[in-house]
Design a protein around this motif. Structure first.
Motif, PDB file in Angstrom:
ATOM      1  N   THR A  85       0.726  -1.324   0.148  1.00 34.28           N
ATOM      2  CA  THR A  85       0.059  -0.066   0.070  1.00 34.28           C
ATOM      3  C   THR A  85       0.917   1.258  -0.083  1.00 34.28           C
ATOM      4  O   THR A  85       0.614   2.072  -0.800  1.00 34.28           O
ATOM      5  CB  THR A  85      -1.040   0.019   1.187  1.00 34.28           C
ATOM      6  N   TYR A 143      -5.403   4.965  -3.314  1.00 28.47           N
ATOM      7  CA  TYR A 143      -5.924   6.397  -2.561  1.00 28.47           C
ATOM      8  C   TYR A 143      -7.343   6.326  -2.192  1.00 28.47           C
ATOM      9  O   TYR A 143      -8.022   7.478  -1.791  1.00 28.47           O
ATOM     10  CB  TYR A 143      -5.766   7.436  -3.590  1.00 28.47           C
ATOM     11  N   ARG A 176       1.050   4.099  -2.958  1.00 25.52           N
ATOM     12  CA  ARG A 176       0.482   5.425  -2.743  1.00 25.52           C
ATOM     13  C   ARG A 176       1.706   6.371  -3.299  1.00 25.52           C
ATOM     14  O   ARG A 176       1.567   7.427  -4.072  1.00 25.52           O
ATOM     15  CB  ARG A 176       0.270   5.734  -1.411  1.00 25.52           C
ATOM     16  N   GLY A 198      -9.817   9.663  -3.294  1.00 23.00           N
ATOM     17  CA  GLY A 198      -8.608  10.160  -3.687  1.00 23.00           C
ATOM     18  C   GLY A 198      -8.018   9.792  -5.177  1.00 23.00           C
ATOM     19  O   GLY A 198      -7.258  10.572  -5.785  1.00 23.00           O
ATOM     20  N   ALA A 199      -8.734   8.691  -5.784  1.00 24.80           N
ATOM     21  CA  ALA A 199      -8.352   8.361  -7.125  1.00 24.80           C
ATOM     22  C   ALA A 199      -8.961   9.390  -8.253  1.00 24.80           C
ATOM     23  O   ALA A 199      -8.322   9.715  -9.077  1.00 24.80           O
ATOM     24  CB  ALA A 199      -8.760   6.718  -7.535  1.00 24.80           C
ATOM     25  N   SER A 206      -3.666   4.058  -8.148  1.00 16.29           N
ATOM     26  CA  SER A 206      -4.795   4.856  -8.263  1.00 16.29           C
ATOM     27  C   SER A 206      -5.940   4.430  -7.120  1.00 16.29           C
ATOM     28  O   SER A 206      -6.131   5.215  -6.131  1.00 16.29           O
ATOM     29  CB  SER A 206      -5.441   5.026  -9.503  1.00 16.29           C
ATOM     30  N   GLU A 215      -9.760  12.422  -7.400  1.00 11.84           N
ATOM     31  CA  GLU A 215      -8.711  13.735  -7.252  1.00 11.84           C
ATOM     32  C   GLU A 215      -7.272  13.463  -7.909  1.00 11.84           C
ATOM     33  O   GLU A 215      -7.035  14.524  -8.692  1.00 11.84           O
ATOM     34  CB  GLU A 215      -8.467  14.182  -5.846  1.00 11.84           C
ATOM     35  N   GLN A 216      -6.795  12.572  -8.127  1.00  9.83           N
ATOM     36  CA  GLN A 216      -5.809  12.222  -8.668  1.00  9.83           C
ATOM     37  C   GLN A 216      -5.684  12.353 -10.167  1.00  9.83           C
ATOM     38  O   GLN A 216      -4.954  13.159 -10.852  1.00  9.83           O
ATOM     39  CB  GLN A 216      -5.092  10.797  -8.493  1.00  9.83           C
ATOM     40  N   THR A 227       1.916   9.697  -6.679  1.00  6.13           N
ATOM     41  CA  THR A 227       2.146  10.995  -5.997  1.00  6.13           C
ATOM     42  C   THR A 227       1.834  12.164  -7.311  1.00  6.13           C
ATOM     43  O   THR A 227       2.594  11.911  -8.339  1.00  6.13           O
ATOM     44  CB  THR A 227       3.209  11.375  -5.196  1.00  6.13           C
TER      45      THR A 227
END
Length: 254
Positions: A44, A82, A48, A86-87, A79, A89-90, A52
């Protein structure tokens, strides 16, 4: 010509993508640009770190110079690690950085399921059980019912890339579930592009693989529809135009 740029971490199964260009038999290009990774292990924390914004941004300018019309982060784990928000937003940050429509393989799986009209899946992952469970949680956050989750225990991308089709078949069969409408194989380090129809015949239902959905997602972002059954049910959900003599990569406009 349609050009979809792909960001890909390190080196593993990147030769799947030129293979898909040939299988699409069309004026579609999927140039690939590598991003750096610190470790080959899919844990994990490592996943992550691989995803970034700084690491992804490093490959964007080269991708833009290649004339990409959209880009896809071709790494499932970096991806979904997150989480759902989060994915997304990535992907949004990638779009802002590149000034192009952008997505990721994990997000692509959910879009592909909607394309197929499916909501119940089995996850046949090559990852460790805990990383496979992260992907299942990501799907559930997107409204997908996960009927079964199985991890294959392959920790490194290099080990996944060295796996032959027989191991991929074993993953698909072991991870399938009678209630699942679709089997998902979420690992961009596995070579799967040449084997999707064979996998679908084996389990008797559609199979979505990471590299397959990454390319499909990029085409979706450019509003390009392609008929290419050699890449599985996902690429055969739209009928070819009247008079098409063979099942090739023919654009279908709606």
């Amino acid at each position: 010509m349609t050009t979809v740029g792909l960001l890909y971490p390190g080196h593993a199964a990147e030769d799947d993508f030129p293979r898909m260009e040939v299988m699409l038999d069309s004026d579609i290009r999927v140039p690939l640009f590598h991003t750096d990774i610190d470790e080959d292990a899919r844990r994990t924390g490592n996943l992550r770190e691989a995803g970034t914004p700084e690491r992804l941004a490093a490959g964007v300018e080269e991708l833009r110079m290649a004339g990409a019309e959209a880009l896809v982060w071709a790494c499932s784990g970096a991806s979904f690690a997150y989480g759902w928000d989060g994915a997304h937003e990535q992907a949004a940050e990638l779009a802002r950085t590149a000034g192009l429509p952008a997505s990721s393989t994990s997000v692509a799986f959910v879009h592909a399921l909607r394309e197929l009209g499916a909501s119940r899946v089995a996850v046949a992952a090559s990852y460790s059980e805990d990383v496979a469970a992260l992907f299942a949680g990501f799907l559930e956050a997107g409204g997908v019912e996960v009927t079964a989750t199985r991890g294959g225990g392959i920790i490194s991308a290099s080990e996944a890339a060295a796996a032959d089709v027989e191991l991929v078949k074993e993953l698909a069969v072991a991870g399938d579930h009678p209630d699942a409408e679709v089997v998902l194989i979420p690992d961009n380090a596995l070579h799967t592009a040449a084997h999707v129809p064979e996998l679908e015949e084996l389990v008797g239902k559609p199979v979505l693989t990471a590299n397959q959905v990454a390319v499909w997602e990029g085409l979706r972002l450019t509003d390009r529809r392609v008929w290419a059954p050699t890449l599985g049910t996902l690429f055969a959900t739209r009928e070819p135009p009247p008079g098409a003599a063979e099942r090739k990569g023919i654009e279908v406009r709606e």
